[in-house]
Design an enzyme around this catalytic site. Structure first.
Site, PDB file in Angstrom:
ATOM      1  N   SER A 170       0.793  -1.229   0.000  1.00 10.92           N
ATOM      2  CA  SER A 170       0.000   0.000   0.000  1.00 10.92           C
ATOM      3  C   SER A 170       0.826   1.280   0.000  1.00 10.92           C
ATOM      4  O   SER A 170       0.360   2.301  -0.491  1.00 10.92           O
ATOM      5  CB  SER A 170      -0.967   0.006   1.183  1.00 10.92           C
ATOM      6  OG  SER A 170      -0.285  -0.186   2.397  1.00 10.92           O
ATOM      7  N   HIS A 225      -5.258  -3.217  -2.989  1.00  9.62           N
ATOM      8  CA  HIS A 225      -4.837  -2.300  -4.062  1.00  9.62           C
ATOM      9  C   HIS A 225      -4.709  -2.984  -5.417  1.00  9.62           C
ATOM     10  O   HIS A 225      -4.351  -2.347  -6.399  1.00  9.62           O
ATOM     11  CB  HIS A 225      -3.514  -1.625  -3.685  1.00  9.62           C
ATOM     12  CG  HIS A 225      -3.624  -0.848  -2.420  1.00  9.62           C
ATOM     13  ND1 HIS A 225      -4.179   0.405  -2.360  1.00  9.62           N
ATOM     14  CD2 HIS A 225      -3.297  -1.174  -1.146  1.00  9.62           C
ATOM     15  CE1 HIS A 225      -4.172   0.826  -1.104  1.00  9.62           C
ATOM     16  NE2 HIS A 225      -3.646  -0.110  -0.340  1.00  9.62           N
ATOM     17  N   LYS A 249     -11.889   0.830  -2.387  1.00 11.58           N
ATOM     18  CA  LYS A 249     -10.846   1.413  -3.241  1.00 11.58           C
ATOM     19  C   LYS A 249     -11.297   1.346  -4.704  1.00 11.58           C
ATOM     20  O   LYS A 249     -12.157   2.109  -5.092  1.00 11.58           O
ATOM     21  CB  LYS A 249      -9.520   0.744  -2.927  1.00 11.58           C
ATOM     22  CG  LYS A 249      -9.067   1.232  -1.532  1.00 11.58           C
ATOM     23  CD  LYS A 249      -7.950   0.496  -0.898  1.00 11.58           C
ATOM     24  CE  LYS A 249      -7.714   1.121   0.484  1.00 11.58           C
ATOM     25  NZ  LYS A 249      -7.064   0.237   1.416  1.00 11.58           N
TER      26      LYS A 249
HETATM   27  C1  LIG Z   1      -7.201   0.082   2.903  1.00 14.70           C
HETATM   28  C2  LIG Z   1      -6.578  -1.215   3.248  1.00 14.70           C
HETATM   29  C3  LIG Z   1      -7.154  -2.075   4.174  1.00 14.70           C
HETATM   30  C4  LIG Z   1      -8.343  -1.678   5.001  1.00 14.70           C
HETATM   31  O1  LIG Z   1      -9.512  -1.688   4.269  1.00 14.70           O
HETATM   32  P1  LIG Z   1     -10.725  -0.796   4.791  1.00 14.70           P
HETATM   33  O2  LIG Z   1     -11.892  -1.330   4.071  1.00 14.70           O
HETATM   34  O3  LIG Z   1     -10.385   0.607   4.451  1.00 14.70           O
HETATM   35  O4  LIG Z   1     -10.804  -1.019   6.275  1.00 14.70           O
HETATM   36  C5  LIG Z   1      -6.588  -3.311   4.369  1.00 14.70           C
HETATM   37  N1  LIG Z   1      -5.459  -3.669   3.715  1.00 14.70           N
HETATM   38  C6  LIG Z   1      -4.858  -2.846   2.837  1.00 14.70           C
HETATM   39  C7  LIG Z   1      -3.622  -3.304   2.144  1.00 14.70           C
HETATM   40  C8  LIG Z   1      -5.377  -1.592   2.600  1.00 14.70           C
HETATM   41  O5  LIG Z   1      -4.767  -0.770   1.775  1.00 14.70           O
END
Ligand SMILES: *Cc1c(COP(=O)(O)O)cnc(C)c1O
Length: 392
Positions: free
Chosen positions: A181, A209, A241
């Site tokens: 990330s 991602h 995302k």
């Molecule tokens: C954003 C993210 C999460 C968390 O997901 P949410 O739905 O925002 O709680 C978990 N793992 C990674 C790698 C992320 O980038």
């Protein structure tokens, strides 16, 4: 002796401020789009995780609205009481089919999905192996699982192998981000899957991602590398995302999913996401599979940005993903760059420790299919300007 809450808490805040690590929230006044208004000022933004620009797609919005007309807003209960609606159920079935897995299970957030899965799968007497650059939710879950928690060097298969050879744990779980990330690079998933099989370990991938962005149909790093359920038994994706909505899911075998339903506490003891959000996500999933032009445009922007940034002489990491960090070193330098960009009308967030290792503070530039080439060029021009000024 002053034992008040404020007196005891204040020093940690002062320390954080002195270290240039204090975090502030900005108030967003518009939709999450490349052109937005925060704290009363207009910017071109390069920091959202809405990689495909689906968060504001008219069809997704319409579906949310029409489902809310039918189901109302709140789900009113957890999935195991009576909050599991037909929209949740249909989305789970569609996600399972999309991922080529037997079943999928919705969670209210990605943080909870990771927490729920890891703590349901391993405990005392077991071992969990995590890449040291894994997302905080994975690291937290590993730490709190009561399994022996080991971090291996980033994407270092030898380091992981050495650890696997030494362990005598009953269950062995290997956990990585599919796309990291804060660095934007891929995990070597085929090699990890092989290593897991050799050592009777289970592989879990958090593809927050990767989902939507990679793979022919947007199936993420699992599709990109062609990994089956047997090779990659625990597949996690988020919906906030590239899907542009909210929530997360775990996909895998019937037995895995039933185990999570019975034993994953963050699944059991929380209210189901609003059914209208599940409905809107079904529309996102359709768009994401049917319209590959967003992924293609995004890839073009990534190549274009990397070429431009290299010409300026900025230090990029090796990343083929929409996450394109510019490494700047210390906290103050990263903040100064971010402020210079803000002064020119660009919103890019400085990422500092403890989110990233000390000395690797960075600007985390993220690209989206909603950006135009002209917008990326404008960002590159501003970066050139700032880089010249900083060096002068
Ligand atoms: C954003 C993210 C999460 C968390 O997901 P949410 O739905 O925002 O709680 C978990 N793992 C990674 C790698 C992320 O980038």
């Amino acid at each position: 002796m002053d034992n008040s809450l404020e007196h005891i808490l204040a020093p940690a805040l002062s320390e954080r401020r002195a270290a240039h690590r204090y975090r502030h929230r900005r108030v967003l006044e518009t939709p999450q789009l490349p052109e937005l208004v925060v704290d009363g000022k207009s910017y071109q933004a390069f920091c959202s995780n809405d990689y495909l620009g689906l968060a504001n797609h008219p069809a997704v919005i319409k579906r949310l609205q029409s489902a809310a007309e039918h189901f109302g807003v709140g789900s009113g209960a957890s999935h195991l009481v009576n909050g599991h609606s037909s929209e949740h159920h249909a989305l789970e079935e569609e996600l399972a089919a999309f991922c080529g897995r037997e079943r999928a299970l919705l969670f209210s957030t990605g943080y909870m999905a990771n927490f729920g899965a890891i703590t349901a799968l391993v405990g005392q007497g077991d071992a969990v192996f995590e890449d040291r650059l894994n997302h905080a939710s994975l690291l937290d879950a590993g730490l709190l699982s009561s399994a022996r928690f080991q971090r291996f060097l980033h994407n270092d298969l030898d380091n992981l192998q050495t650890r696997l050879e030494k362990t005598e744990a009953a269950r062995k779980l290997i956990v990585v981000d599919g796309v990291f990330s804060m660095d934007g690079d891929f995990a070597p998933l085929p090699q990890l899957a092989q290593l897991a099989q050799q050592h009777n370990a289970w592989l879990m991938v958090d593809d927050a991602h990767g989902f939507g962005c990679f793979g022919q149909r947007g199936g993420g790093t699992a599709e990109h590398f062609g990994l089956t359920q047997a090779q990659l038994p625990i597949l996690m994706g988020t919906l906030g995302k590239a899907f542009g909505t909210f929530g997360a899911f775990i996909a895998g075998s019937e037995v895995l999913i039933e185990t999570l339903i019975q034993f994953a506490r963050p699944y059991i003891y929380t209210t189901a996401m609003p059914p209208a959000v599940a409905a809107a996500t079904r529309t996102s999933l359709q768009l994401l599979q049917q319209e590959s032009w967003r992924r293609e445009h995004l890839q073009q922007l990534i190549v274009h940005f990397r070429r431009g940034a290299a010409e300026i002489g900025l230090q990029l990491l090796y990343s083929a993903s929409p996450i394109q960090p510019i490494i700047l070193g210390d906290e103050a330098r990263a903040l100064a760059f971010s402020e210079e960009l803000a002064a020119r009308g660009f919103l890019v967030i400085a990422i500092r420790p403890p989110t990233v290792p000390v000395g690797s503070s960075r600007l985390r530039v993220t690209l989206s299919a909603a950006h135009s080439v002209a917008q990326v060029d404008a960002l590159l021009n501003a970066l050139t300007d700032i880089n010249n000024k900083v060096r002068a």
